[in-house]
Enzyme design. Structure first.
Site, PDB file in Angstrom:
ATOM      1  N   GLY A  25       0.831  -1.198   0.000  1.00  0.00           N
ATOM      2  CA  GLY A  25       0.000   0.000   0.000  1.00  0.00           C
ATOM      3  C   GLY A  25       0.862   1.243   0.000  1.00  0.00           C
ATOM      4  O   GLY A  25       2.033   1.207   0.379  1.00  0.00           O
ATOM      5  N   ALA A  28       0.468   9.248   1.362  1.00  0.00           N
ATOM      6  CA  ALA A  28       1.060  10.525   0.972  1.00  0.00           C
ATOM      7  C   ALA A  28       2.557  10.573   1.247  1.00  0.00           C
ATOM      8  O   ALA A  28       3.313  11.196   0.509  1.00  0.00           O
ATOM      9  CB  ALA A  28       0.357  11.660   1.704  1.00  0.00           C
ATOM     10  N   ASP A 144      -8.051   7.461  13.382  1.00  0.00           N
ATOM     11  CA  ASP A 144      -8.337   7.077  11.989  1.00  0.00           C
ATOM     12  C   ASP A 144      -8.811   5.630  11.934  1.00  0.00           C
ATOM     13  O   ASP A 144      -8.351   4.844  11.105  1.00  0.00           O
ATOM     14  CB  ASP A 144      -7.094   7.266  11.113  1.00  0.00           C
ATOM     15  CG  ASP A 144      -7.427   7.248   9.623  1.00  0.00           C
ATOM     16  OD1 ASP A 144      -8.589   7.536   9.272  1.00  0.00           O
ATOM     17  OD2 ASP A 144      -6.526   6.952   8.811  1.00  0.00           O
ATOM     18  N   LYS A 146     -10.906   2.779  10.808  1.00  0.00           N
ATOM     19  CA  LYS A 146     -11.698   2.484   9.611  1.00  0.00           C
ATOM     20  C   LYS A 146     -11.376   1.064   9.182  1.00  0.00           C
ATOM     21  O   LYS A 146     -10.417   0.455   9.683  1.00  0.00           O
ATOM     22  CB  LYS A 146     -11.381   3.478   8.495  1.00  0.00           C
ATOM     23  CG  LYS A 146      -9.904   3.534   8.098  1.00  0.00           C
ATOM     24  CD  LYS A 146      -9.664   4.616   7.060  1.00  0.00           C
ATOM     25  CE  LYS A 146      -8.185   4.713   6.697  1.00  0.00           C
ATOM     26  NZ  LYS A 146      -7.942   5.763   5.677  1.00  0.00           N
ATOM     27  N   ASN A 149      -7.851  -0.236   8.477  1.00  0.00           N
ATOM     28  CA  ASN A 149      -6.917  -0.273   9.601  1.00  0.00           C
ATOM     29  C   ASN A 149      -7.279  -1.327  10.644  1.00  0.00           C
ATOM     30  O   ASN A 149      -6.852  -1.248  11.792  1.00  0.00           O
ATOM     31  CB  ASN A 149      -6.829   1.107  10.265  1.00  0.00           C
ATOM     32  CG  ASN A 149      -6.210   2.143   9.335  1.00  0.00           C
ATOM     33  OD1 ASN A 149      -5.475   1.799   8.417  1.00  0.00           O
ATOM     34  ND2 ASN A 149      -6.520   3.405   9.562  1.00  0.00           N
ATOM     35  N   ASP A 165      -2.008   0.915  11.791  1.00  0.00           N
ATOM     36  CA  ASP A 165      -1.742   2.244  11.224  1.00  0.00           C
ATOM     37  C   ASP A 165      -2.047   3.374  12.207  1.00  0.00           C
ATOM     38  O   ASP A 165      -3.145   3.934  12.239  1.00  0.00           O
ATOM     39  CB  ASP A 165      -2.512   2.463   9.929  1.00  0.00           C
ATOM     40  CG  ASP A 165      -1.982   3.669   9.152  1.00  0.00           C
ATOM     41  OD1 ASP A 165      -1.192   4.448   9.732  1.00  0.00           O
ATOM     42  OD2 ASP A 165      -2.348   3.840   7.979  1.00  0.00           O
ATOM     43  N   THR A 185     -10.761  10.033   8.430  1.00  0.00           N
ATOM     44  CA  THR A 185     -11.409   9.728   7.155  1.00  0.00           C
ATOM     45  C   THR A 185     -12.876  10.110   7.266  1.00  0.00           C
ATOM     46  O   THR A 185     -13.564   9.652   8.181  1.00  0.00           O
ATOM     47  CB  THR A 185     -11.255   8.230   6.828  1.00  0.00           C
ATOM     48  OG1 THR A 185      -9.853   7.909   6.799  1.00  0.00           O
ATOM     49  CG2 THR A 185     -11.885   7.893   5.488  1.00  0.00           C
TER      50      THR A 185
END
Length: 343
Positions: A25, A28, A144, A146, A149, A165, A185
């Site tokens: 994966g 940024a 984060d 989601k 993760n 993560d 997110t």
């Protein structure tokens, strides 16, 4: 330093014996690879991070952000949280050698099941909450949470589910009660993040509530067929979701009650992780063994759309839709007031 130079010239010297197999994966400022150490017979997730010496905390993987992630990973130790094996730093880059979760993402695992029930959903959310309980006890907020993760350690039925993560995670300073950094997110962000009114660890409970809702029906609570992100944000700010028929008709009232307690707009009234773990539905892991084939079908559709959709972070979303103290902050406070008056 380029990523490829780090991999080919630097990494073999600082992590001898580690061979990069494939890319898993890319974000940024970081790339995650599958890597192995043949001498030990172990497989790892190798996270290579750039720009770690930038001083600006708004720059992805800046010095402050990297230090937070490193401190978090050095602090946690729980079967429901991904493990760190080693950290190496060189010039403006770093490599995190992490536990490789070969069992894959939570939702991918569910859609592969031939049998899926409310009991399975309860077990999933219980493990997520146990991981959150561990990090919250240490003053850590994930920020984060989601589906991407949430990873299974291996492919066995007994495999633990793990929080992964911590790139946006943070450790709350001693004596601090609120955070204000916009992150996360959009579909999983708590209302208080979107309105910049200050937040605490209860944001992770909201995100877990969104995941629980999806686990029980196969679609998100705040989106609709138009896939309009602006409308989704309005629904989040108002806590506007429904238990639609027929999808929710056979779901137990106890499960719905937990969803209601986790997806509460006012964080003061939202349950804590411990209160969620103490909920009757979690404690009994539900007696319902009714199969939910409809959920796996809808979840398969949701997974496909999720992978095709261009990701947007909370900062971009808030800027794009002008959600903040000057625009929707009053609306958020009015929403809290109305909900308090109705309770």
């Amino acid at each position: 330093m380029s990523e490829q130079r780090f991999l080919k010239e630097i990494l073999p010297n600082i992590l001898p014996g580690i061979d990069v197999i494939e890319e898993l994966g890319k974000g940024a400022s970081a790339v995650v690879y599958k890597a192995s150490d043949e001498s030990l017979g172990r497989t790892y997730a190798l996270k290579v991070i750039q720009n770690i010496n930038q001083e600006d905390p708004l720059i992805p993987a800046s010095k402050d952000n990297f230090k937070r992630e490193k401190d978090i990973l050095l602090t946690v130790n729980h079967q429901n949280v991904i493990k760190l094996h080693q950290i190496v730093e060189f010039d403006d880059a770093a490599a995190l050698l992490l536990e490789f979760a070969s069992g894959g993402e939570l939702f991918d695992r569910i859609v592969e099941k031939t049998c899926y029930s409310e009991h399975d959903a309860a077990q999933c959310i219980k493990e997520i909450l146990l991981g959150l309980q561990h990090i919250h006890d240490k003053g850590i907020v994930h920020r984060d949470l989601k589906p991407e993760n949430l990873l299974y350690e291996n492919s066995s039925d007994a495999s633990p589910l793990k929080l992964a993560d911590f790139g946006l995670g943070t450790i709350m300073k001693e004596g601090a009660h609120k955070m204000y950094t916009i992150c996360g997110t959009p579909g999983y962000c708590a209302p208080e993040i979107l309105c910049s009114v200050g937040y605490d660890e209860k944001i992770d409970v909201w995100s877990a509530g969104v995941i629980l809702y999806i686990l029980l029906c196969g679609y998100e609570p705040f989106s609709d067929e138009t896939n309009n992100d602006k409308e989704m944000f309005k629904k989040i700010l108002n806590g506007d979701y429904e238990f639609h028929s027929p999808e929710w008709d056979e779901i137990s009232e106890s499960a719905k009650d937990l969803v209601r307690k986790m997806l509460v707009v006012d964080p003061r009234r939202r349950v804590s992780v411990q209160e969620a773990l103490d909920h009757s539905w979690i404690v009994s892991e539900t007696n319902s063994t009714r199969q939910l084939p409809e959920v796996t079908v809808k979840l398969r559709e949701f997974n496909s759309k999720r992978r095709l959709k261009t990701p947007m972070n909370a900062i971009s979303a808030v800027n794009a839709f002008k959600i903040g103290n000057h625009n929707h902050g009053n609306g958020f406070q009015l929403s809290l007031q109305k909900k308090e008056e109705s309770q």
